[in-house]
Every structure is written in structure tokens, then in C-alpha cells.
Enzyme design. Structure first.
Site, short mmCIF file in Angstrom:
data_model
loop_
_atom_site.label_atom_id
_atom_site.label_comp_id
_atom_site.label_asym_id
_atom_site.label_seq_id
_atom_site.Cartn_x
_atom_site.Cartn_y
_atom_site.Cartn_z
N THR A 169 0.84 -1.20 0.00
CA THR A 169 0.00 0.00 0.00
C THR A 169 0.87 1.24 0.00
O THR A 169 2.08 1.15 -0.27
CB THR A 169 -1.00 -0.03 1.18
OG1 THR A 169 -1.90 1.06 1.05
CG2 THR A 169 -0.33 0.03 2.53
N ASN A 170 0.31 2.40 0.26
CA ASN A 170 1.07 3.65 0.26
C ASN A 170 0.62 4.53 1.41
O ASN A 170 -0.26 4.15 2.18
CB ASN A 170 0.93 4.34 -1.10
CG ASN A 170 -0.53 4.62 -1.42
OD1 ASN A 170 -1.20 5.35 -0.72
ND2 ASN A 170 -1.02 3.98 -2.48
N ARG A 171 1.21 5.71 1.51
CA ARG A 171 0.98 6.55 2.69
C ARG A 171 -0.26 7.43 2.62
O ARG A 171 -0.48 8.26 3.50
CB ARG A 171 2.18 7.47 2.90
CG ARG A 171 3.44 6.75 3.32
CD ARG A 171 4.50 7.78 3.64
NE ARG A 171 5.82 7.18 3.77
CZ ARG A 171 6.25 6.57 4.86
NH1 ARG A 171 5.47 6.49 5.92
NH2 ARG A 171 7.44 6.05 4.90
#
Ligand code: CTP
Length: 417
Positions: free
Chosen positions: A218-220
């Protein structure tokens, strides 16, 4: 909730009617938060409400007189004998929270036996009521019939919540918490806004691509900017579908949530919901790659993979490009807004994406700035449109950025008729 003024509430006149229920303490918080948000709150208390809380409590949080009676001689009287009409007439909204079964019945039958009832009869503004009472009283056919009458007359009813009552019993009849009540108030005030009658689809959050049953890539992205856009669109009167990977943020009142996880799920949801939509705001941070294979069992550190592991990633669908492909055929969405979070060469990269993805507008931000981008409540963005206009915005809250973007969307839709 932040104490920054809320644009849709700012300088709006709200008459808050308060009736005799233990939930009056929540109305104090509501009056306080509405005032902090910039609204002018005139409180009318019934006699029963004053048995729970004194008028000075509301006066202290609103900084305005509290009205309790229509008779000129008593304390809490109106400044003139016709002010009860003026109180309702000059208001943008009459909210009665909490409203008891008794006052619901009084309103349904058009009684005018105290200042609140008279004001409700005289009011020409929208009326919002939030019932709060014992579950049995709420479910009683008499109360339900009265609510049906009020609904038919255009009164908006905020459904009470299920939960535990002061009596210890469990049932449906609790007054919702302040953020929910404020969400309904925003919706009522925004109804005639520039996006009234428009359908807006917003995506939010970082997509999550499974690797095995316990791990995801995933990402931030926190989803905060997307949620702020959904709220701003609601405040402008739009019907909003929020396609989101986020579970930690409260869903803005009035938005229809479509929960998704992966880029593929988000693609399917977007393509389904843009049919008939006026605008798509693609604020989600969509993964460009996903693991080529999703392991059925948890991956273990063993054999050749004990020290290092190589993952093969494959491309996910580019959602905006697919939207762009079908747009000439379907005509939907009429306006498409993309987002570009960049760590360098901001304007060049954003311009390239605007062209490549066939966008009307792109919201570009430099994620290397500590006060902008992921997780924080502020953002520093530049808006670029297909006509070549470049509009940098000052560092501001994500709520203000959202309002600005929504105002641009409303203007674009207006020019397209
Ligand atoms: N986007 C999309 N589908 C993807 C990736 C991104 O629809 N598979 C959308 C994002 O929601 C955003 C815009 O495209 O509105 C730009 O996203 P970004 O990740 O910056 O663009 P990419 O095309 O992926 O370019 P790169 O990652 O190479 O910078």
C-alpha cells in the site's frame, strides 16, 4: 473537530430549539460547536428543557441571549412582541435537537402553546428535527404517525441511534453525537448550493494489493483530502458517492460509501458509478503495480527465500485512462479531476498527466513539503486546467483546498450547461 470556521455554516443564522430530554447536554455541545464553526445560534428552550439545563449554559457557549418565553414581562423574553416571528423568519435553519415525543406531537398538530411551537409555525426556513426518547416512545404508532405527518410537510428527521438509554434499557431513540448532527445541518444548509442536483463521485485513500492472506502492498495516502472533497461537494448540494479504501475516517453525512481495497476493485466501482455522474474526483492514490500472484497461505521464510525475496509485480489498470476512453461514447462524467502527488518537477509532471489522462483539471502537490501531502491536515496545491491556466493556492487546510476545487468543478459544469 477543528475550530476553523466551516464555510457552509459561517454567518448562517440557526435557531436551535431544545426540549426536555436528558440529551439536552448534547445540545449544549452542538450549540458550542456550531458557534465555533461561525454560525449565529439563537437558542429557544422549552420549560421542560430548563429543568435539565439552565439558559445561561447555552448563553455562555453561543454568546447570544437564550429565549424561553413569548411573554414580554418575564426573563428570557423576546425584545419585541413580534420577535417570535422574526426569530424564525430571519433564520436559515430551524433545528430542534433533542425533540421529545411531546413536541413532535405539538408540531404535527400545529399547536402554538409556547415560544418554540410558535416559532416552528411561523418559520419559513427548512426545519430539521432530531428525536430523542425512550425506544418504546419512539416506536409508538402515535409518535411514528406524527413523524410521518411532519415528514410529509417537508420537515427533515434525523434518525435516532440505537443504544443504551439513561434508564438502562437498550433500543432506538438516542440523539446522535455532535459531528453527526452537524453533518445533517451542513446538508440542510448546502442543499441549494452550486452543485444542487449534481452527482459527484470521489475516490479516496491508498489502494491495498494483497500479497498473501496477511500482507498488503500500500502507500501513505490517508484519504483526508478525498474525504474533504466529498464533504465540500455535499456542502455545495451534490449527491456524493465516495469510493474509498479508508476505514479510519468518519464518512461525511449524506455520502454513499462504496468500500474497496484494490486498484481493480476501485476501477470496477468507478466505472459503475460514473454512469450519469457530473464529476469524478480521483483523489485516491492508486497502486500502479500489484503482486503477480497472491499466495493462498502466509508466505514463510524458508528455503531459497530465507534471506532475500524477489517479488514479481504487474501493472494495475489505469483508472483515469479507462474513464477517458469511454467518455466520448457515454458522455460521463462531464468533468474529470485528477491528482498528482509529486516529489519533483511538479508542474511539468502534472501537465503531462493532465494531457495523458484527458483531465479537465489536475490538483498537483509537492509531497516533500512537511506541511503538505499525506496524513497532515494542511495542503499546498497548484491547480492546472486544460486551458493552460495555472493557479497556485497558499498553504491551507484540506477542507479549504477541497472547497476551492469544488468551486472550480461547479464553474466548469456551469459553462457546460
Ligand atoms: N490513477 C489512476 N489509476 C492508476 C494510477 C493513478 O486512475 N492506476 C490516478 C490517480 O488517482 C490520480 C492520477 O491518476 O488522480 C495521477 O496519479 P499518479 O499516481 O500521480 O499518476 P501515474 O499515472 O500513476 O504516474 P506516475 O505514478 O508514473 O507518476
Amino acid at each position: 473537530m477543528s475550530s476553523e470556521p466551516i464555510t457552509v455554516l459561517h454567518h448562517r443564522r440557526i435557531v436551535l430549539g431544545v426540549t426536555g430530554s436528558i440529551a439536552v447536554y448534547k445540545a449544549v455541545d452542538l450549540a458550542s460547536k456550531l458557534t465555533q464553526a461561525g454560525a449565529l445560534v439563537d437558542v429557544i428552550m422549552t420549560e421542560a428543557a430548563r429543568r435539565f439545563v439552565a439558559p445561561i449554559t447555552f448563553e455562555s457557549v453561543t454568546g447570544r441571549p437564550v429565549y424561553t418565553t413569548m411573554w414580554a414581562t418575564a426573563e428570557g423574553a423576546l425584545p419585541t412582541h413580534i420577535a417570535h416571528v422574526g426569530l424564525g423568519e430571519g433564520a436559515d435553519l430551524l433545528v430542534i435537537a433533542p425533540i421529545t415525543a411531546h413536541t413532535i406531537a405539538r408540531l404535527a398538530h400545529g399547536l402554538a402553546d409556547d415560544l418554540l411551537a410558535v416559532t416552528a409555525l411561523a418559520a419559513r426556513c427548512p426545519v430539521l428535527i432530531a428525536p430523542a426518547m425512550d425506544g418504546g416512545m419512539y416506536a409508538h404508532p402515535a409518535t411514528q404517525a406524527n413523524l410521518t405527518t411532519l415528514r410529509a410537510r417537508g420537515v427533515t428527521i434525523i434518525e435516532p441511534e440505537e443504544g443504551r438509554f439513561a434508564s438502562g434499557l437498550i433500543g432506538k431513540g438516542r440523539l446522535p453525537e455532535t459531528p453527526t448532527l452537524i453533518g445533517h445541518i451542513r446538508r440542510a444548509l448546502g442543499r441549494s448550493g452550486p452543485l444542487a442536483g449534481r452527482r459527484v463521485v470521489v475516490t479516496a485513500g491508498g489502494t491495498r494489493e494483497p500479497l498473501d492472506p496477511v500482507r498488503v502492498l500500500t502507500n501513505r495516502s490517508s484519504g483526508k483530502q478525498g474525504y474533504a472533497l466529498a464533504q465540500a461537494a455535499l456542502d455545495a448540494g451534490a449527491d456524493v458517492t465516495l469510493i474509498s479504501t479508508v476505514s479510519e475516517l468518519p464518512v461525511p453525512v449524506g455520502a454513499t460509501l462504496v468500500p474497496v481495497e484494490t486498484a481493480a476493485q476501485m476501477r470496477d466501482a468507478v466505472l459503475q458509478h460514473i454512469s450519469g455522474a457530473d464529476a469524478l474526483l480521483m483523489a485516491a492514490a492508486v497502486a500502479d503495480y500489484r503482486p503477480a500472484e497472491v499466495a493462498a497461505h502466509k508466505l514463510k521464510k524458508s528455503g531459497a527465500d530465507a534471506e532475500t525475496r524477489t517479488l514479481t509485480l504487474v501493472r494495475t489498470p489505469d483508472i483515469l485512462s479507462e474513464v477517458n476512453e469511454q467518455r466520448p461514447r457515454s458522455g460521463w462524467p462531464r468533468v474529470v479531476v485528477g491528482f498528482a502527488a509529486e516529489s519533483g518537477d511538479l508542474l511539468h509532471n502534472a501537465q503531462e498527466k493532465l494531457q495523458r489522462k484527458g483531465l479537465d483539471l489536475i490538483v498537483a502537490n509537492d509531497i516533500t513539503a512537511p506541511d503538505a501531502g499525506f496524513a497532515v491536515d494542511t495542503n499546498r496545491v497548484t491547480l492546472l486546467d486544460m486551458q493552460g491556466n495555472i493557479e497556485p493556492l497558499e498553504l491551507t487546510s484540506k477542507a479549504r483546498v477541497a472547497e476551492h476545487v469544488i468551486a472550480r468543478v461547479a464553474r466548469l459544469l456551469e459553462t457546460r450547461g
